[in-house]
Design an enzyme around this catalytic site. Structure first.
Site, PDB file in Angstrom:
ATOM      1  N   SER A  28      51.839  45.031  32.076  1.00 22.71           N
ATOM      2  CA  SER A  28      50.718  45.729  31.434  1.00 22.71           C
ATOM      3  C   SER A  28      49.411  45.655  32.215  1.00 22.71           C
ATOM      4  CB  SER A  28      50.482  45.174  30.040  1.00 22.71           C
ATOM      5  OG  SER A  28      51.431  45.710  29.160  1.00 22.71           O
ATOM      6  N   LYS A  62      48.170  48.819  33.519  1.00 21.14           N
ATOM      7  CA  LYS A  62      47.490  49.775  32.637  1.00 21.14           C
ATOM      8  C   LYS A  62      46.005  49.913  32.967  1.00 21.14           C
ATOM      9  CE  LYS A  62      50.649  48.676  28.784  1.00 21.14           C
ATOM     10  NZ  LYS A  62      50.773  47.925  27.512  1.00 21.14           N
ATOM     11  N   TYR A 115      55.982  55.304  33.217  1.00 24.73           N
ATOM     12  CA  TYR A 115      55.355  54.091  32.666  1.00 24.73           C
ATOM     13  C   TYR A 115      56.159  52.841  33.049  1.00 24.73           C
ATOM     14  CZ  TYR A 115      54.297  50.715  28.922  1.00 24.73           C
ATOM     15  OH  TYR A 115      53.994  49.583  28.214  1.00 24.73           O
ATOM     16  N   TYR A 165      45.826  42.185  23.517  1.00 27.70           N
ATOM     17  CA  TYR A 165      46.460  42.642  22.276  1.00 27.70           C
ATOM     18  C   TYR A 165      45.837  41.944  21.070  1.00 27.70           C
ATOM     19  CZ  TYR A 165      49.496  43.938  26.042  1.00 27.70           C
ATOM     20  OH  TYR A 165      49.953  44.412  27.220  1.00 27.70           O
ATOM     21  N   VAL A 173      53.403  41.053  30.310  1.00 27.08           N
ATOM     22  CA  VAL A 173      54.518  40.201  29.881  1.00 27.08           C
ATOM     23  C   VAL A 173      55.283  39.563  31.043  1.00 27.08           C
ATOM     24  CG1 VAL A 173      54.952  41.191  27.590  1.00 27.08           C
ATOM     25  CG2 VAL A 173      56.091  42.173  29.583  1.00 27.08           C
TER      26      VAL A 173
HETATM   27  N1  GLN Z   1      56.436  47.244  30.215  1.00 25.32           N
HETATM   28  C1  GLN Z   1      56.104  46.406  29.116  1.00 25.32           C
HETATM   29  C2  GLN Z   1      56.422  47.090  27.801  1.00 25.32           C
HETATM   30  O1  GLN Z   1      56.222  48.258  27.703  1.00 25.32           O
HETATM   31  C3  GLN Z   1      54.655  46.051  29.183  1.00 25.32           C
HETATM   32  C4  GLN Z   1      54.195  45.232  28.002  1.00 25.32           C
HETATM   33  C5  GLN Z   1      53.254  44.138  28.383  1.00 25.32           C
HETATM   34  O2  GLN Z   1      53.119  43.730  29.528  1.00 25.32           O
HETATM   35  N2  GLN Z   1      52.624  43.585  27.384  1.00 25.32           N
HETATM   36  O3  GLN Z   1      56.867  46.509  26.861  1.00 25.32           O
END
Ligand code: GLN
Length: 303
Positions: A63, A66, A190, A238, A256
């Site tokens: 993430s 992003k 993505y 989050y 993650v």
């Molecule tokens: N690729 C992961 C997902 O879509 C990214 C989520 C994350 O890093 N929190 O679940």
């Protein structure tokens, strides 16, 4: 201040931690990463990089990507993007579908999965996935000054095979007219940008783009840098964003894969990596390391 000694101390403490959280297992390819890793790097506007631990081992940025795709999308589309995605903390899990339904397919913010899928869709607008992914990688190459940053195809495929929730989020937004490209193309793009791998050293260097001090890359306008930092502070972790602001006190974005990219506006950029996650899905030791860093340096945006 002896930054190197501070980082060495943090890495030594991390090495002794028994409770390291749990490695993400919902992306099977990430489940085999050794939770024993720990790396940290700080990049300064004068070009110096201080690092400790496994700071030259590439990890899945997930993430954290992003933030880069959002910067690119804002660069292409401008503030019109905000008609499709909000700017409020979600207070929900990063892949929550409940909130998306209540809010008619407009995600709360660009860092929850639904929001990031909209950003990826906006970035695609009439372009091939390959073009978007190349643009993302090329941006990272130029920020890091070399081209040894790659996407891990096995991680992307692994997430594609198990990414039902992300597809559900995308389908739901499609139903609400908030996704233009086909769902499979958007989710695939993505999954691939999430599968980019970087080292702590490179990630800290790339994050200098958001520091906004003389000597830092000037790819993004000062106003946009401020806004990206505000979003990282309020939404970057989050439903633990408030806790991260309380404990650490500077903008950061987690993934993650166990990485956290953090920005101390006007001063420095930080990357930390420890694959074990806490219950919310943020790096456990990574967060604790940043807490130690702010205690040792006083680098909080709150004084
Ligand atoms: N690729 C992961 C997902 O879509 C990214 C989520 C994350 O890093 N929190 O679940």
């Amino acid at each position: 201040m002896d930054l190197q000694a501070i980082l060495d101390g943090i890495a030594q403490d991390a090495a002794q931690q028994a409770d390291r959280g749990h490695v993400a297992s919902y992306i099977p390819e990430l489940a085999c990463i050794d939770p024993g890793h720990f790396g940290i790097a700080v990049a300064l506007p004068n070009g110096q990089i201080h690092a400790a631990g496994d700071a030259t081992t590439p990890f899945s940025i997930q993430s954290i990507s992003k933030v880069f795709t959002l910067s690119l999308a804002l660069g292409r589309i401008g503030d019109g993007l905000w008609s499709r995605v909000g700017r409020e903390p979600s207070g929900s899990r990063f892949n929550s579908i409940v909130q998306l339904e209540a809010e008619h397919g407009r995600p709360r913010n660009p860092f929850i999965n639904a929001g990031a899928l909209v950003v990826t869709d906006a970035l695609m607008a009439g372009r091939e996935p390959k073009t978007v992914l190349t643009e993302t990688l090329t941006t990272l190459h130029s920020l890091c000054g070399h081209d040894q940053i790659f996407m891990n195809a096995a991680v992307a495929t692994s997430e594609k095979q198990t990414g039902h929730t992300n597809r559900a989020l995308a389908e739901f937004m499609k139903a609400h007219g908030n996704l233009n490209s086909p769902v499979d193309l958007v989710t695939d793009t993505y999954f691939h940008h999430c599968a980019i791998e970087m080292t702590c050293r490179d990630l800290a260097k790339a994050a200098l783009a958001f520091v906004g001090a003389p000597g830092c890359p000037q790819l993004i306008s000062p106003t946009r840098i401020r806004r990206l930092n505000a979003l990282m502070l309020t939404c970057g972790h989050y439903d633990a964003s408030g806790d991260f602001a309380f404990r650490v006190g500077f903008p950061g974005k987690s993934g993650v894969g166990g990485g956290i990219m953090a920005v101390i506006p006007g001063r420095a950029a930080v990357a930390v990596w420890s694959p074990g996650l806490n219950a919310v899905g943020n790096s456990k030791l990574g967060t604790e390391a940043l807490e130690q860093l702010v205690q040792a340096t006083g680098w909080s945006v709150f004084g």
